[in-house]
Design a protein around this motif. Structure first.
Motif, PDB file in Angstrom:
ATOM      1  N   ALA A  53      59.523  59.445 120.431  1.00  0.00           N
ATOM      2  CA  ALA A  53      60.282  58.244 120.771  1.00  0.00           C
ATOM      3  C   ALA A  53      59.353  57.139 121.236  1.00  0.00           C
ATOM      4  CB  ALA A  53      61.289  58.577 121.869  1.00  0.00           C
ATOM      5  N   PRO A  54      59.590  55.909 120.831  1.00  0.00           N
ATOM      6  CA  PRO A  54      58.786  54.787 121.339  1.00  0.00           C
ATOM      7  C   PRO A  54      59.053  54.584 122.829  1.00  0.00           C
ATOM      8  CG  PRO A  54      60.646  53.981 120.071  1.00  0.00           C
ATOM      9  CD  PRO A  54      60.619  55.469 119.876  1.00  0.00           C
ATOM     10  N   GLU A  55      58.110  54.034 123.508  1.00  0.00           N
ATOM     11  CA  GLU A  55      58.231  53.822 124.945  1.00  0.00           C
ATOM     12  C   GLU A  55      58.320  52.332 125.263  1.00  0.00           C
ATOM     13  OE1 GLU A  55      58.712  56.058 127.210  1.00  0.00           O
ATOM     14  OE2 GLU A  55      58.569  57.701 125.770  1.00  0.00           O
ATOM     15  N   PHE A  56      59.140  51.997 126.261  1.00  0.00           N
ATOM     16  CA  PHE A  56      59.295  50.619 126.707  1.00  0.00           C
ATOM     17  C   PHE A  56      59.196  50.609 128.228  1.00  0.00           C
ATOM     18  CE2 PHE A  56      62.187  51.604 123.150  1.00  0.00           C
ATOM     19  CZ  PHE A  56      61.581  50.877 122.133  1.00  0.00           C
ATOM     20  N   PRO A  57      58.026  50.843 128.777  1.00  0.00           N
ATOM     21  CA  PRO A  57      57.886  51.053 130.224  1.00  0.00           C
ATOM     22  C   PRO A  57      58.387  49.891 131.071  1.00  0.00           C
ATOM     23  CG  PRO A  57      55.733  50.766 129.167  1.00  0.00           C
ATOM     24  CD  PRO A  57      56.731  50.974 128.066  1.00  0.00           C
ATOM     25  N   GLU A  58      58.035  48.664 130.711  1.00  0.00           N
ATOM     26  CA  GLU A  58      58.459  47.514 131.514  1.00  0.00           C
ATOM     27  C   GLU A  58      59.969  47.328 131.448  1.00  0.00           C
ATOM     28  OE1 GLU A  58      57.606  42.673 131.868  1.00  0.00           O
ATOM     29  OE2 GLU A  58      56.404  43.932 130.510  1.00  0.00           O
ATOM     30  N   PHE A  59      60.528  47.412 130.240  1.00  0.00           N
ATOM     31  CA  PHE A  59      61.976  47.270 130.080  1.00  0.00           C
ATOM     32  C   PHE A  59      62.709  48.418 130.770  1.00  0.00           C
ATOM     33  CE2 PHE A  59      65.848  47.899 127.385  1.00  0.00           C
ATOM     34  CZ  PHE A  59      66.505  46.717 127.734  1.00  0.00           C
ATOM     35  N   THR A  60      62.189  49.630 130.644  1.00  0.00           N
ATOM     36  CA  THR A  60      62.797  50.785 131.290  1.00  0.00           C
ATOM     37  C   THR A  60      62.867  50.596 132.795  1.00  0.00           C
ATOM     38  OG1 THR A  60      61.988  52.276 129.558  1.00  0.00           O
ATOM     39  CG2 THR A  60      62.606  53.276 131.656  1.00  0.00           C
ATOM     40  N   SER A  61      61.795  50.078 133.377  1.00  0.00           N
ATOM     41  CA  SER A  61      61.761  49.850 134.818  1.00  0.00           C
ATOM     42  C   SER A  61      62.839  48.856 135.253  1.00  0.00           C
ATOM     43  CB  SER A  61      60.373  49.325 135.217  1.00  0.00           C
ATOM     44  OG  SER A  61      60.317  49.027 136.592  1.00  0.00           O
ATOM     45  N   LYS A  62      63.015  47.781 134.470  1.00  0.00           N
ATOM     46  CA  LYS A  62      64.028  46.777 134.802  1.00  0.00           C
ATOM     47  C   LYS A  62      65.439  47.347 134.681  1.00  0.00           C
ATOM     48  CE  LYS A  62      61.239  42.790 133.388  1.00  0.00           C
ATOM     49  NZ  LYS A  62      61.125  41.636 132.447  1.00  0.00           N
ATOM     50  N   VAL A  63      65.654  48.165 133.655  1.00  0.00           N
ATOM     51  CA  VAL A  63      66.982  48.768 133.456  1.00  0.00           C
ATOM     52  C   VAL A  63      67.314  49.715 134.599  1.00  0.00           C
ATOM     53  CG1 VAL A  63      68.328  50.317 131.996  1.00  0.00           C
ATOM     54  CG2 VAL A  63      66.958  48.511 130.954  1.00  0.00           C
ATOM     55  N   LEU A  64      66.372  50.563 134.971  1.00  0.00           N
ATOM     56  CA  LEU A  64      66.621  51.519 136.054  1.00  0.00           C
ATOM     57  C   LEU A  64      66.853  50.805 137.377  1.00  0.00           C
ATOM     58  CD1 LEU A  64      64.038  54.334 135.204  1.00  0.00           C
ATOM     59  CD2 LEU A  64      66.496  54.297 134.761  1.00  0.00           C
ATOM     60  N   GLU A  65      66.131  49.723 137.598  1.00  0.00           N
ATOM     61  CA  GLU A  65      66.326  48.930 138.815  1.00  0.00           C
ATOM     62  C   GLU A  65      67.737  48.341 138.854  1.00  0.00           C
ATOM     63  OE1 GLU A  65      64.413  44.973 141.041  1.00  0.00           O
ATOM     64  OE2 GLU A  65      63.411  45.876 139.300  1.00  0.00           O
ATOM     65  N   ALA A  66      68.191  47.834 137.706  1.00  0.00           N
ATOM     66  CA  ALA A  66      69.535  47.256 137.632  1.00  0.00           C
ATOM     67  C   ALA A  66      70.611  48.329 137.816  1.00  0.00           C
ATOM     68  CB  ALA A  66      69.717  46.547 136.293  1.00  0.00           C
ATOM     69  N   ILE A  67      70.412  49.485 137.206  1.00  0.00           N
ATOM     70  CA  ILE A  67      71.380  50.572 137.342  1.00  0.00           C
ATOM     71  C   ILE A  67      71.511  50.988 138.809  1.00  0.00           C
ATOM     72  CG2 ILE A  67      71.819  53.003 136.805  1.00  0.00           C
ATOM     73  CD1 ILE A  67      70.634  52.521 134.042  1.00  0.00           C
ATOM     74  N   ASN A  68      70.394  51.102 139.484  1.00  0.00           N
ATOM     75  CA  ASN A  68      70.423  51.471 140.901  1.00  0.00           C
ATOM     76  C   ASN A  68      71.117  50.405 141.738  1.00  0.00           C
ATOM     77  OD1 ASN A  68      69.070  53.912 140.511  1.00  0.00           O
ATOM     78  ND2 ASN A  68      67.047  52.953 140.696  1.00  0.00           N
ATOM     79  N   ALA A  69      70.880  49.136 141.404  1.00  0.00           N
ATOM     80  CA  ALA A  69      71.502  48.034 142.140  1.00  0.00           C
ATOM     81  C   ALA A  69      73.013  48.014 141.946  1.00  0.00           C
ATOM     82  CB  ALA A  69      70.901  46.707 141.700  1.00  0.00           C
ATOM     83  N   LEU A  70      73.484  48.571 140.829  1.00  0.00           N
ATOM     84  CA  LEU A  70      74.918  48.588 140.525  1.00  0.00           C
ATOM     85  C   LEU A  70      75.578  49.910 140.916  1.00  0.00           C
ATOM     86  CD1 LEU A  70      74.792  46.797 137.048  1.00  0.00           C
ATOM     87  CD2 LEU A  70      75.674  45.853 139.191  1.00  0.00           C
ATOM     88  N   GLY A  71      74.877  50.722 141.700  1.00  0.00           N
ATOM     89  CA  GLY A  71      75.491  51.946 142.206  1.00  0.00           C
ATOM     90  C   GLY A  71      75.127  53.211 141.456  1.00  0.00           C
ATOM     91  N   GLY A  72      74.259  53.109 140.466  1.00  0.00           N
ATOM     92  CA  GLY A  72      73.804  54.299 139.758  1.00  0.00           C
ATOM     93  C   GLY A  72      74.588  54.651 138.515  1.00  0.00           C
ATOM     94  N   HIS A  73      75.704  53.969 138.267  1.00  0.00           N
ATOM     95  CA  HIS A  73      76.523  54.232 137.077  1.00  0.00           C
ATOM     96  C   HIS A  73      76.923  52.885 136.484  1.00  0.00           C
ATOM     97  CE1 HIS A  73      76.880  58.255 138.812  1.00  0.00           C
ATOM     98  NE2 HIS A  73      77.313  57.685 139.927  1.00  0.00           N
ATOM     99  N   VAL A  74      76.723  52.719 135.174  1.00  0.00           N
ATOM    100  CA  VAL A  74      77.017  51.426 134.558  1.00  0.00           C
ATOM    101  C   VAL A  74      77.765  51.589 133.235  1.00  0.00           C
ATOM    102  CG1 VAL A  74      75.021  50.296 135.608  1.00  0.00           C
ATOM    103  CG2 VAL A  74      74.784  51.364 133.349  1.00  0.00           C
ATOM    104  N   PHE A  75      78.380  50.494 132.831  1.00  0.00           N
ATOM    105  CA  PHE A  75      79.032  50.352 131.525  1.00  0.00           C
ATOM    106  C   PHE A  75      78.180  49.366 130.720  1.00  0.00           C
ATOM    107  CE2 PHE A  75      81.790  47.966 128.667  1.00  0.00           C
ATOM    108  CZ  PHE A  75      82.572  48.945 128.082  1.00  0.00           C
ATOM    109  N   PRO A  76      77.565  49.810 129.607  1.00  0.00           N
ATOM    110  CA  PRO A  76      76.657  48.932 128.874  1.00  0.00           C
ATOM    111  C   PRO A  76      77.323  48.198 127.713  1.00  0.00           C
ATOM    112  CG  PRO A  76      76.432  51.152 128.030  1.00  0.00           C
ATOM    113  CD  PRO A  76      77.542  51.199 129.058  1.00  0.00           C
TER     114      PRO A  76
END
Length: 348
Positions: free
Chosen positions: A82-105
């Motif tokens: 699988a290709p890796e997107f480290p910077e984007f992954t970090s931003k997504v995980l940060e946003a998910i945590n800020a929204l309570g750990g569960h999101v609707f994409p």
């Protein structure tokens, strides 16, 4: 439906206007390499750092068992990673945590509602980037957003607007399908309301139809009417158990949007519905007799099967019948060849 109307219905356009009336969300720009990954049919491996960590752990735990396996030395065999997107992954995980750990994409317009069958719990609730990628890569709705957002616009001669694609992460909320409604606005007038989950019967809608209709009208006149960029549009709302109405989404007023219990012909023809003066037309499933299977079920099987079963594609049906006839003729010929030949009586 004009291309400008489609552009105005992007989440990032309407969310700042109606932020206090909708679910808390985070919008992240979608890098081009992520878009390329989502559109790559050949890359089936789901990316995401959490997925790779889990995969490494699994490989280590099973290393002893794998030592006993003799893999074939096939020149055509290739390792898919699988290709890796480290910077984007970090931003997504940060946003998910800020929204309570569960999101609707979702993307600019669509959510992968047609792909919930592939998720482990048949839900659109995501906890990680790999959850999101799995849904997005399995969704025709997402592919439509990325490749043909202006397909059904009437001004095809005009150049397509430049779209900046975005990943929208919405705080996960347990919405009861019976509380969702789709509302149709023409010339800034609310002309029609449809039950969103029209395939099911909900007793409370039947018992409270007047209250529900009035609550939606009040919400529209107080918060939506004249505040959006277009005068023709469709908006989805959710009415919670306390009677409060929340804005869920906005969509273009045209055939790209599902008209549910109405037809686009009656919504646009200027007939009885559009001339309704006192209140909008309100349609919902009124008994269990009219319950239907979900239209998203068709995305779980090959499209050709759906066309054959519904008769939507006559040519596929003709080809199928010709194939069946050919198979039957071949079977009959084989039966004749296998029949014993009688050269004389063997009885004594």
């Amino acid at each position: 439906m004009k291309k400008e109307q489609v552009v105005n219905c992007q989440f990032s356009v309407w969310y700042p206007i109606f932020r206090i009336h909708t679910i808390k969300s985070v919008i992240l720009p979608l890098p081009q390499n992520v878009i390329d990954y989502l559109l790559d049919d050949g890359t089936l491996v789901v990316s995401g750092s959490d997925h790779n960590t889990q995969q490494t752990h699994t490989n280590n735990s099973n290393s002893d068992a794998e030592e006993d396996i003799q893999w074939s030395d096939d020149e055509a065999t290739a390792t898919v990673t699988a290709p890796e997107f480290p910077e984007f992954t970090s931003k997504v995980l940060e946003a998910i945590n800020a929204l309570g750990g569960h999101v609707f994409p979702k993307l600019n317009w669509s959510a992968p509602r047609d792909a919930n069958w592939i998720a482990l719990n048949s839900s659109l609730q995501c906890h990680s980037l790999s959850d999101i990628f799995l849904l997005f890569k399995s969704s025709d709705f997402i592919t439509h957003d990325l490749t043909q957002p202006f397909l059904q616009c009437t001004d095809q001669d005009s150049p397509d607007p430049v779209i900046t694609y975005e990943l929208v992460l919405r705080k996960w909320s347990e919405l009861i399908p019976g509380g969702e409604f789709r509302c149709f606005v023409k010339e800034n007038k609310l002309i029609a309301i449809s039950q969103r989950d029209y395939t099911q019967f909900y007793q409370h809608i039947l018992m409270q139809d007047g209250q529900i209709c009035q609550a939606i009208q009040d919400f529209f006149s107080q918060h939506i009417q004249y505040n959006f960029l277009d005068e023709d549009f469709v908006f989805d709302i959710y009415r919670d158990s306390q009677g409060r109405v929340w804005l869920i989404d906005l969509n273009p007023f045209g055939e790209v949007t599902d008209s549910l219990l109405f037809s686009w012909e009656e919504l646009t023809s200027g007939g009885e519905i559009t001339q309704h003066q006192e209140s909008p037309a309100f349609r919902y499933t009124k008994s269990e007799v009219t319950v239907q299977p979900s239209p998203c079920l068709s995305y779980r099987i090959p499209r050709d099967f759906v066309d054959l079963s519904t008769g939507e594609d006559a040519y596929k049906l003709i080809d199928f019948l010709k194939l069946r006839k050919s198979q039957q003729e071949e079977s009959d010929e084989e039966d004749e060849d296998d029949m014993p030949q009688r050269h004389g009586s063997s009885e004594t």
